[in-house]
Design an enzyme around this catalytic site. Sequence first.
Site, PDB file in Angstrom:
ATOM      1  CG  HIS A 276       5.671  11.422  -5.308  1.00 22.07           C
ATOM      2  ND1 HIS A 276       7.068  11.321  -4.690  1.00 22.07           N
ATOM      3  CD2 HIS A 276       5.763  12.739  -5.494  1.00 22.07           C
ATOM      4  CE1 HIS A 276       7.590  12.653  -4.815  1.00 22.07           C
ATOM      5  NE2 HIS A 276       6.710  13.410  -5.297  1.00 22.07           N
TER       6      HIS A 276
ATOM      7  CG  HIS B 108      -1.598   1.212   1.397  1.00 21.16           C
ATOM      8  ND1 HIS B 108      -2.845   1.688   0.798  1.00 21.16           N
ATOM      9  CD2 HIS B 108      -1.446   2.269   2.190  1.00 21.16           C
ATOM     10  CE1 HIS B 108      -3.239   2.681   1.532  1.00 21.16           C
ATOM     11  NE2 HIS B 108      -2.236   3.382   1.896  1.00 21.16           N
ATOM     12  CD  GLU B 109       2.165   3.444   3.700  1.00 17.53           C
ATOM     13  OE1 GLU B 109       2.233   4.425   3.244  1.00 17.53           O
ATOM     14  OE2 GLU B 109       1.122   3.025   4.448  1.00 17.53           O
TER      15      GLU B 109
HETATM   16 ZN   LIG Z   1      -2.001   5.297   2.547  1.00 15.59          ZN
END
Ligand SMILES: [Zn+2]
Length: 235
Positions: A111, A103-104
Amino acid sequence: MPFYGYYFDPTYILVIIGAAICLIASARVKSTFHKYDRVRSMSGMTGAQAAERILHSAGIYDVQVRHISGDLTDHYDPRNKTLSLSDSTYSSASVAAVGVAAHECGHAIQHQRNYAPLSVRSAIVPLANFGSFAAWPLIVIGLFITSSTGTLLINIGIICFSLAVLFQLVTLPVEFNASSRAVRILGETGILGEEELRGTRKVLKAAALTYVAGAASAILQLLRLLILTGGRRDD
Ligand SMILES: [Zn+2]
């Protein structure tokens, strides 16, 4: 319970409901995480290894994966391109840990690809911080001033508070998108199998619900503010 003079503020119930929703969501994500943290993945990859693998498979080599202390304090910081994984994620090879790490990575990929809601979210961070800092002082001062200046201060205060609410709302698509990227990449790279992904999805869904709870709670607080200040006249 807040009492203003001898008068009990019934709108405070909205704040209590909001806080209760957040507590339930936070307890749920913890219990779901710990349930699937006991399920070790077949690949045996830790959260940190999975993160490296996912980032490289997305062509990202300039993001640093590091270990931070705390429980579920995992996050990606776009300012210095660091992906921080907590104690329970970094060196654990569970389907929960790998899911959180992925998820990260989803945020790091957002980004890199200039995903629009993430850019909007980053852009309004300073406004939202200022808004939540300034809202209540402006409103309280405004309530003490009976002239139209008071009403103006209250209205500016409400706009400030709305900025903080807007931030919570923009966070939702960013979080949902990071999780759907995570599940897709974990499946495509074969880091997790189909059966394992079922547990990962549950963990990520529970995590997403904490953001929904946060947004709902912020909206309830805004509603309370509007009710408290709504009856004001400048006669
Ligand atoms: Zn998150």
